[in-house]
Design a protein around this motif. Structure first.
Motif, mmCIF file in Angstrom:
data_model
loop_
_atom_site.group_PDB
_atom_site.id
_atom_site.type_symbol
_atom_site.label_atom_id
_atom_site.label_comp_id
_atom_site.label_asym_id
_atom_site.label_seq_id
_atom_site.Cartn_x
_atom_site.Cartn_y
_atom_site.Cartn_z
ATOM 1 N N ALA A 187 25.268 5.848 -1.687
ATOM 2 C CA ALA A 187 26.120 4.881 -0.994
ATOM 3 C C ALA A 187 25.471 4.410 0.296
ATOM 4 C CB ALA A 187 27.483 5.494 -0.703
ATOM 5 N N THR A 188 24.822 5.334 1.002
ATOM 6 C CA THR A 188 24.104 4.963 2.226
ATOM 7 C C THR A 188 22.961 4.014 1.904
ATOM 8 O OG1 THR A 188 24.658 6.991 3.414
ATOM 9 C CG2 THR A 188 22.658 5.852 4.095
ATOM 10 N N ALA A 189 22.197 4.346 0.871
ATOM 11 C CA ALA A 189 21.053 3.510 0.494
ATOM 12 C C ALA A 189 21.489 2.127 0.038
ATOM 13 C CB ALA A 189 20.253 4.188 -0.609
ATOM 14 N N ALA A 190 22.644 2.058 -0.622
ATOM 15 C CA ALA A 190 23.145 0.774 -1.126
ATOM 16 C C ALA A 190 23.881 -0.025 -0.057
ATOM 17 C CB ALA A 190 24.071 1.010 -2.317
ATOM 18 N N GLY A 191 24.105 0.584 1.101
ATOM 19 C CA GLY A 191 24.792 -0.113 2.190
ATOM 20 C C GLY A 191 26.293 -0.182 2.024
ATOM 21 N N VAL A 235 30.967 5.978 5.781
ATOM 22 C CA VAL A 235 30.423 7.043 6.622
ATOM 23 C C VAL A 235 29.032 7.373 6.112
ATOM 24 C CG1 VAL A 235 30.657 9.438 7.391
ATOM 25 C CG2 VAL A 235 32.706 8.027 7.074
ATOM 26 N N ASP A 236 28.049 7.263 6.979
ATOM 27 C CA ASP A 236 26.684 7.642 6.631
ATOM 28 C C ASP A 236 26.514 9.109 6.994
ATOM 29 O OD1 ASP A 236 24.000 8.114 6.330
ATOM 30 O OD2 ASP A 236 23.321 6.434 7.579
ATOM 31 N N VAL A 237 26.603 9.982 5.999
ATOM 32 C CA VAL A 237 26.542 11.417 6.283
ATOM 33 C C VAL A 237 25.195 11.833 6.846
ATOM 34 C CG1 VAL A 237 28.273 12.002 4.530
ATOM 35 C CG2 VAL A 237 25.842 11.968 3.907
ATOM 36 N N THR A 238 24.157 11.036 6.606
ATOM 37 C CA THR A 238 22.817 11.404 7.072
ATOM 38 C C THR A 238 22.631 11.195 8.568
ATOM 39 O OG1 THR A 238 21.783 9.232 6.702
ATOM 40 C CG2 THR A 238 21.914 10.716 4.822
ATOM 41 N N THR A 239 23.464 10.358 9.171
ATOM 42 C CA THR A 239 23.329 10.086 10.605
ATOM 43 C C THR A 239 24.599 10.370 11.404
ATOM 44 O OG1 THR A 239 23.943 7.760 10.304
ATOM 45 C CG2 THR A 239 21.586 8.299 10.195
ATOM 46 N N GLU A 240 25.757 10.338 10.751
ATOM 47 C CA GLU A 240 27.023 10.500 11.459
ATOM 48 C C GLU A 240 27.598 11.909 11.379
ATOM 49 O OE1 GLU A 240 29.901 7.179 11.173
ATOM 50 O OE2 GLU A 240 28.512 6.333 9.692
ATOM 51 N N THR A 252 15.716 16.636 5.687
ATOM 52 C CA THR A 252 14.484 16.052 5.148
ATOM 53 C C THR A 252 14.703 15.521 3.744
ATOM 54 O OG1 THR A 252 13.083 17.514 6.474
ATOM 55 C CG2 THR A 252 12.080 16.517 4.523
ATOM 56 N N MET A 253 15.408 16.296 2.915
ATOM 57 C CA MET A 253 15.722 15.850 1.563
ATOM 58 C C MET A 253 16.541 14.573 1.597
ATOM 59 S SD MET A 253 18.483 15.680 -0.742
ATOM 60 C CE MET A 253 19.661 16.942 -0.223
ATOM 61 N N GLU A 254 17.554 14.533 2.477
ATOM 62 C CA GLU A 254 18.399 13.347 2.597
ATOM 63 C C GLU A 254 17.577 12.119 2.986
ATOM 64 O OE1 GLU A 254 22.660 15.250 4.098
ATOM 65 O OE2 GLU A 254 21.305 14.343 5.540
ATOM 66 N N ASP A 255 16.759 12.271 4.010
ATOM 67 C CA ASP A 255 15.964 11.135 4.503
ATOM 68 C C ASP A 255 15.022 10.615 3.423
ATOM 69 O OD1 ASP A 255 17.238 11.423 6.919
ATOM 70 O OD2 ASP A 255 15.593 12.511 7.886
ATOM 71 N N ASN A 256 14.360 11.535 2.726
ATOM 72 C CA ASN A 256 13.416 11.130 1.679
ATOM 73 C C ASN A 256 14.136 10.470 0.509
ATOM 74 O OD1 ASN A 256 11.292 12.181 3.164
ATOM 75 N ND2 ASN A 256 11.233 14.114 2.060
ATOM 76 N N VAL A 290 17.146 8.937 0.512
ATOM 77 C CA VAL A 290 17.680 7.631 0.905
ATOM 78 C C VAL A 290 16.563 6.598 0.967
ATOM 79 C CG1 VAL A 290 18.732 6.332 2.790
ATOM 80 C CG2 VAL A 290 19.699 8.533 2.109
ATOM 81 N N ALA A 291 15.410 6.973 1.507
ATOM 82 C CA ALA A 291 14.272 6.043 1.591
ATOM 83 C C ALA A 291 13.813 5.627 0.198
ATOM 84 C CB ALA A 291 13.128 6.701 2.359
ATOM 85 N N GLN A 292 13.770 6.590 -0.717
ATOM 86 C CA GLN A 292 13.360 6.296 -2.094
ATOM 87 C C GLN A 292 14.355 5.357 -2.762
ATOM 88 O OE1 GLN A 292 12.631 9.805 -4.564
ATOM 89 N NE2 GLN A 292 13.506 8.754 -6.328
ATOM 90 N N MET A 293 15.645 5.608 -2.568
ATOM 91 C CA MET A 293 16.673 4.769 -3.182
ATOM 92 C C MET A 293 16.682 3.371 -2.591
ATOM 93 S SD MET A 293 20.028 7.023 -3.995
ATOM 94 C CE MET A 293 19.973 8.698 -3.484
ATOM 95 N N LYS A 294 16.512 3.284 -1.272
ATOM 96 C CA LYS A 294 16.484 1.968 -0.626
ATOM 97 C C LYS A 294 15.334 1.132 -1.176
ATOM 98 C CE LYS A 294 18.733 2.760 3.844
ATOM 99 N NZ LYS A 294 18.540 2.820 5.318
ATOM 100 N N GLU A 295 14.198 1.775 -1.354
ATOM 101 C CA GLU A 295 13.039 1.067 -1.910
ATOM 102 C C GLU A 295 13.327 0.576 -3.312
ATOM 103 O OE1 GLU A 295 8.317 1.993 -2.947
ATOM 104 O OE2 GLU A 295 9.462 3.377 -1.705
#
Length: 331
Positions: free
Chosen positions: A115-119, A123-128, A315-319, A321-326
């Protein structure tokens, strides 16, 4: 165990909930033997573990197993609350705006990251929110075909699509299974129509058996009985190493569809929760990863213990989300 006790003692001293009057570090049994004193959790209140889905699903089952293990380990009651709605965001908001004393945590999985990657995440659990540790890994996500479709493997699906037949798969947008499905469709190079027939696997099963879709998705534990009854065939599993008990099934990589997507189940805390509480909670998770009863129960659900520290989880979350966003940007 030593790490757990150290973290819990540290948190207990900070919150001074049990320090007063406890002058001895050991209790004495009737026989005179000394045994370690039970270390108190930093809050005297029961701890609520919030699940964003209905009772009976994989997330709920895993959380209840973990709650039992934590209750036994820490001597404090851990309870599970199902706060559904808004694409799992009601639960996230409930914890985000909830108490910060360690009495409430959110339990969920990679769908929050999708959901974060798709915008689409309220609530962005990775940052909030604060990562509090991961504890379960599940590689049993499958695609299933109704018996009526006649599909028994991925090649059957590809052949039908290439012949001009409309093939529909039931899924929910901006969730982790939906991301996996889209990856699978792209890798297969076919046109499969994604439709929504329900927010739960149970609802999707009913809709598919009613002829509304040829394919559905879900963890194996949720659909196994229908497979064994002959109502559905497993088309593929999103792994390259099948869990115990699923050895007779086909993986997607074994069929030339190189999509491998493990699902991680994690805990998050309110952002203002003290780091000492998060550390103590994570240490408790680390300790119960060696609980044989928990491991056996998870294995019966085709999952396994997969502990991550909060830092490893971040780290898992960040990686992820980055993969999904791409992927979303390219497709």
């Amino acid at each position: 165990m030593k790490k757990l006790l150290s973290a819990l003692l540290c948190a207990t001293m900070i919150f001074a909930l049990t320090a007063c009057g406890q002058n001895d570090s050991m209790n004495t049994t009737a026989s005179g033997d000394s045994v370690p004193e039970t270390v108190a959790w930093p809050t005297t209140r029961q701890v609520e573990l919030v699940v964003p889905y209905k009772a009976g699903g994989d997330t709920d089952l895993y959380c209840r197993a973990i709650a039992d293990a934590l209750s036994e380990k820490l001597g404090v009651t851990f309870v599970v609350s199902n706060v559904t709605g808004a694409g799992a965001m009601n639960a996230a908001v409930d914890v985000l705006e909830g108490p910060t004393d360690g009495s409430k945590f959110l339990f969920g999985h990679n769908s929050y990251l999708a959901a974060t990657a798709a915008g689409s995440a309220a609530v962005d659990v990775t940052t909030e929110m604060k990562p509090a540790g991961a504890i379960v890994a599940d590689s049993s996500l499958c695609i299933y075909a109704t018996k009526a479709s006649g599909f028994t493997c991925m090649q059957d699906v590809i052949d039908a699509c290439n012949a001009g037949q409309e093939v529909r798969i039931s899924t929910v947008a901006n969730t982790y299974p939906n991301y996996c499905i889209r990856e699978m469709i792209a890798a297969a190079g076919v046109d499969i129509r994604c439709i929504e027939t329900g927010s739960t696997v149970g609802e999707q099963v009913i809709a598919a058996m009613d002829g509304q879709a040829e394919l559905i998705q879900g963890q194996y534990i949720a659909v196994r009985d229908y497979v064994e009854n002959g109502d559905f065939n497993v088309i593929g599993v999103f792994t390259d190493e099948l869990p115990a008990g699923m050895e007779d099934l086909q993986t997607f990589p074994s069929q030339g569809i190189n999509v491998v997507e493990p699902k991680y189940y994690c805990f998050w805390a309110s952002p203002d929760t003290d780091d000492a509480i998060v550390e103590a909670f994570s240490a408790a998770l680390e300790d119960i990863q060696n609980d044989e009863a928990l491991a056996e129960l998870l294995a019966s659900y085709y999952a396994e213990v997969g502990y991550m520290t909060p830092a490893e989880m971040q780290t898992m979350e960040d990686n992820t989300v980055a993969q999904m966003k791409e992927y979303f940007a390219a497709n």
